[in-house]
Design a protein around this motif. Structure first.
Motif, PDB file in Angstrom:
ATOM      1  N   GLU A   1      61.430  28.430  19.853  1.00 59.67           N
ATOM      2  CA  GLU A   1      62.781  28.409  19.500  1.00 59.67           C
ATOM      3  C   GLU A   1      63.187  27.589  18.399  1.00 59.67           C
ATOM      4  N   ASP A   2      62.684  26.490  18.020  1.00 58.68           N
ATOM      5  CA  ASP A   2      63.119  25.440  17.004  1.00 58.68           C
ATOM      6  C   ASP A   2      62.823  26.132  15.713  1.00 58.68           C
ATOM      7  N   LEU A   3      61.780  26.861  15.471  1.00 58.78           N
ATOM      8  CA  LEU A   3      61.280  27.519  14.400  1.00 58.78           C
ATOM      9  C   LEU A   3      62.269  28.775  14.278  1.00 58.78           C
ATOM     10  N   ALA A   4      62.565  29.491  15.201  1.00 59.67           N
ATOM     11  CA  ALA A   4      63.638  30.547  15.021  1.00 59.67           C
ATOM     12  C   ALA A   4      65.088  30.047  14.556  1.00 59.67           C
ATOM     13  N   LEU A   5      65.379  28.762  15.239  1.00 59.81           N
ATOM     14  CA  LEU A   5      66.686  28.178  14.825  1.00 59.81           C
ATOM     15  C   LEU A   5      66.578  27.962  13.440  1.00 59.81           C
ATOM     16  N   LEU A   6      65.568  27.381  12.986  1.00 58.62           N
ATOM     17  CA  LEU A   6      65.784  26.685  11.461  1.00 58.62           C
ATOM     18  C   LEU A   6      65.538  28.236  10.632  1.00 58.62           C
ATOM     19  N   THR A   7      64.955  29.118  11.095  1.00 55.81           N
ATOM     20  CA  THR A   7      64.742  30.237  10.023  1.00 55.81           C
ATOM     21  C   THR A   7      66.242  31.246  10.029  1.00 55.81           C
ATOM     22  N   ARG A   8      66.687  31.098  11.228  1.00 57.26           N
ATOM     23  CA  ARG A   8      68.234  31.703  11.211  1.00 57.26           C
ATOM     24  C   ARG A   8      69.177  30.997  10.365  1.00 57.26           C
ATOM     25  N   VAL A   9      69.191  29.760  10.586  1.00 58.42           N
ATOM     26  CA  VAL A   9      70.005  28.808   9.813  1.00 58.42           C
ATOM     27  C   VAL A   9      70.126  29.033   8.359  1.00 58.42           C
ATOM     28  N   SER A  10      68.695  29.203   7.819  1.00 58.11           N
ATOM     29  CA  SER A  10      68.329  29.107   6.242  1.00 58.11           C
ATOM     30  C   SER A  10      68.487  30.472   5.908  1.00 58.11           C
ATOM     31  N   GLY A  11      68.946  31.515   6.797  1.00 54.33           N
ATOM     32  CA  GLY A  11      68.978  32.817   6.523  1.00 54.33           C
ATOM     33  C   GLY A  11      67.884  33.451   5.877  1.00 54.33           C
TER      34      GLY A  11
ATOM     35  N   ALA B   1      45.552  19.841   1.422  1.00 50.60           N
ATOM     36  CA  ALA B   1      45.880  18.753   2.435  1.00 50.60           C
ATOM     37  C   ALA B   1      47.024  19.084   3.390  1.00 50.60           C
ATOM     38  N   SER B   2      47.869  20.145   3.002  1.00 50.22           N
ATOM     39  CA  SER B   2      48.948  20.647   3.722  1.00 50.22           C
ATOM     40  C   SER B   2      48.429  21.309   5.136  1.00 50.22           C
ATOM     41  N   GLY B   3      47.035  21.983   4.910  1.00 48.05           N
ATOM     42  CA  GLY B   3      46.497  22.864   5.981  1.00 48.05           C
ATOM     43  C   GLY B   3      46.499  22.208   7.326  1.00 48.05           C
ATOM     44  N   PRO B   4      45.755  20.988   7.495  1.00 45.61           N
ATOM     45  CA  PRO B   4      45.780  20.157   8.793  1.00 45.61           C
ATOM     46  C   PRO B   4      46.828  19.736   9.433  1.00 45.61           C
ATOM     47  N   LEU B   5      47.861  19.436   8.289  1.00 43.30           N
ATOM     48  CA  LEU B   5      49.165  18.880   8.846  1.00 43.30           C
ATOM     49  C   LEU B   5      49.985  19.841   9.291  1.00 43.30           C
ATOM     50  N   ARG B   6      49.920  21.325   8.717  1.00 37.72           N
ATOM     51  CA  ARG B   6      50.818  22.264   8.962  1.00 37.72           C
ATOM     52  C   ARG B   6      49.974  22.784  10.365  1.00 37.72           C
TER      53      ARG B   6
ATOM     54  N   GLU C   1      64.011  35.460   6.188  1.00 35.84           N
ATOM     55  CA  GLU C   1      63.478  36.483   7.173  1.00 35.84           C
ATOM     56  C   GLU C   1      62.353  35.814   8.106  1.00 35.84           C
ATOM     57  N   ASN C   2      62.260  36.545   9.337  1.00 29.72           N
ATOM     58  CA  ASN C   2      61.353  35.902  10.395  1.00 29.72           C
ATOM     59  C   ASN C   2      59.916  36.169   9.802  1.00 29.72           C
ATOM     60  N   PRO C   3      59.089  34.998   9.897  1.00 26.21           N
ATOM     61  CA  PRO C   3      57.756  35.122   9.030  1.00 26.21           C
ATOM     62  C   PRO C   3      56.890  35.938  10.142  1.00 26.21           C
ATOM     63  N   GLU C   4      56.022  36.813   9.451  1.00 30.70           N
ATOM     64  CA  GLU C   4      55.047  37.732  10.494  1.00 30.70           C
ATOM     65  C   GLU C   4      54.270  36.675  11.152  1.00 30.70           C
ATOM     66  N   ASN C   5      53.471  35.616  10.756  1.00 29.97           N
ATOM     67  CA  ASN C   5      52.741  34.964  11.375  1.00 29.97           C
ATOM     68  C   ASN C   5      53.015  33.368  11.250  1.00 29.97           C
ATOM     69  N   PRO C   6      52.341  32.417  11.879  1.00 25.56           N
ATOM     70  CA  PRO C   6      52.622  31.029  11.660  1.00 25.56           C
ATOM     71  C   PRO C   6      52.435  30.603  10.253  1.00 25.56           C
ATOM     72  N   ASP C   7      51.397  31.023   9.787  1.00 21.56           N
ATOM     73  CA  ASP C   7      51.088  30.539   8.373  1.00 21.56           C
ATOM     74  C   ASP C   7      51.967  31.110   7.222  1.00 21.56           C
ATOM     75  N   ASP C   8      52.951  31.890   7.567  1.00 22.94           N
ATOM     76  CA  ASP C   8      53.984  32.434   6.658  1.00 22.94           C
ATOM     77  C   ASP C   8      55.322  31.451   6.796  1.00 22.94           C
ATOM     78  N   VAL C   9      55.262  30.360   7.721  1.00 20.45           N
ATOM     79  CA  VAL C   9      56.240  29.622   7.947  1.00 20.45           C
ATOM     80  C   VAL C   9      56.415  28.520   6.707  1.00 20.45           C
ATOM     81  N   PRO C  10      57.476  28.427   6.094  1.00 20.70           N
ATOM     82  CA  PRO C  10      57.549  27.349   4.817  1.00 20.70           C
ATOM     83  C   PRO C  10      57.522  26.118   5.359  1.00 20.70           C
ATOM     84  N   MET C  11      57.082  25.079   4.685  1.00 19.24           N
ATOM     85  CA  MET C  11      56.989  23.625   4.998  1.00 19.24           C
ATOM     86  C   MET C  11      58.541  23.303   4.959  1.00 19.24           C
ATOM     87  N   LEU C  12      59.482  23.631   4.409  1.00 22.74           N
ATOM     88  CA  LEU C  12      60.844  23.242   4.663  1.00 22.74           C
ATOM     89  C   LEU C  12      61.484  23.678   5.803  1.00 22.74           C
ATOM     90  N   THR C  13      60.916  24.940   6.315  1.00 30.56           N
ATOM     91  CA  THR C  13      61.511  25.223   7.983  1.00 30.56           C
ATOM     92  C   THR C  13      60.635  24.539   8.955  1.00 30.56           C
TER      93      THR C  13
END
Length: 280
Positions: free
Chosen positions: A178-188, A163-168, A190-202
């Motif tokens: 830029e917003d993804l990079a901001l939240l990734t940098r704030v959380s400390g 179910a999280s696939g279509p929502l993602r 590592e930068n994800p290699e592709n969009p599928d590696d972005v966690p839902m909390l970010t």
């Protein structure tokens, strides 16, 4: 003795005889019970308690599926109640509701009408527009996750993952890098290699920041023509020496007239719906 006295004495004697017979019947019944067979009143020893059995497995286990592999009705009811309790949060964080509601509120403020339309009307319009935009996403969630789970083909963990696939996909299509990079940098992290590696909390807060930014941009564009009307009306009143007359009282009819002539609601809704790439 008169006839009336003799009749009263006869009735009294009859009542006394009936009472004596009733008392004798009660006494006989009690005696029959007391002297009856003792087998019916024999004391029976209580059944000894059954000793507890040893557990069959290593610990407590709870089966959430029915006999045919489908989830039981109790589990389905529990999941439904849970979704109802978290539905407002999901509606605000993972759909287009926030952006639409903010834009509609800015349109109301730009017109100079702080309470018309009321918040209930704006929220209802935003809700149904969100359902319209999210219809393809919700359809995919139902087909690949909800129905297979209800049919017993997958377990609850796999259903949540599917179910999280279509929502993602929807949120990634409407989130700035830029917003993804901001939240990734704030959380400390590592930068994800592709969009599928972005966690839902970010991804979820990044999506909300992008939605608010887009809503404020649309609101600015909406405010500009109404600001021009306010400036023109204020300058005209100043030139005529009507300083005590509030400019809002004069500019409000012109704002409403302009908004109706250009079919403002249709323009706003069209721009909102067309601003989504993954929704519809």
């Amino acid at each position: 003795m008169s006839v009336i006295d003799r009749g009263a004495v006869a009735r009294r004697a009859l009542l006394i005889r009936i009472a004596v017979i009733a008392v004798l019947a009660v006494v006989v019944g009690i005696a029959a019970v007391l002297v009856g067979p003792t087998e019916a009143h024999a004391v029976v020893d209580p059944t000894p308690p059954t000793p507890p059995t040893a557990p069959g497995g290593d610990g407590l286990s709870v089966e959430i599926n029915g006999p045919n592999g489908a989830p039981s009705s109790a589990i389905v009811t529990l999941i439904g109640i849970t979704l109802l309790s978290v539905a407002p949060a999901l509606l605000l964080m993972m759909t287009s509701f926030t952006k639409i509601f903010v834009v509609l509120a800015m349109v109301r403020n730009a017109l100079g009408l702080p309470s018309i339309p009321p918040n209930q009307v704006l929220a209802g319009l935003a809700l149904f527009l969100s359902l319209f935009i999210m219809a393809p996403v919700l359809t995919d969630v139902n087909e690949i996750a909800v129905q297979p789970y209800l049919n017993g083909e997958i377990d609850v963990t796999a259903a949540f993952d599917l179910a999280s696939g279509p929502l993602r996909t929807f949120m990634l299509a409407n989130t700035r890098e830029e917003d993804l990079a901001l939240l990734t940098r704030v959380s400390g992290a590592e930068n994800p290699e592709n969009p599928d590696d972005v966690p839902m909390l970010t991804l979820i807060p990044s999506f909300m920041i992008s939605e608010l930014r887009a809503a404020f941009i649309i609101g600015f564009v909406i405010f500009v023509p109404f600001l021009v009307i306010d400036l023109v009306v204020s300058s005209a009143l100043m030139s005529m020496g009507m300083m005590m007359l509030p400019p809002v009282m004069i500019s409000l009819p012109f704002k409403i007239l302009l908004f109706v002539l250009v079919d403002g609601w249709a323009l706003v809704i069209t721009s909102l719906v067309s601003s989504y790439q993954g929704g519809g």
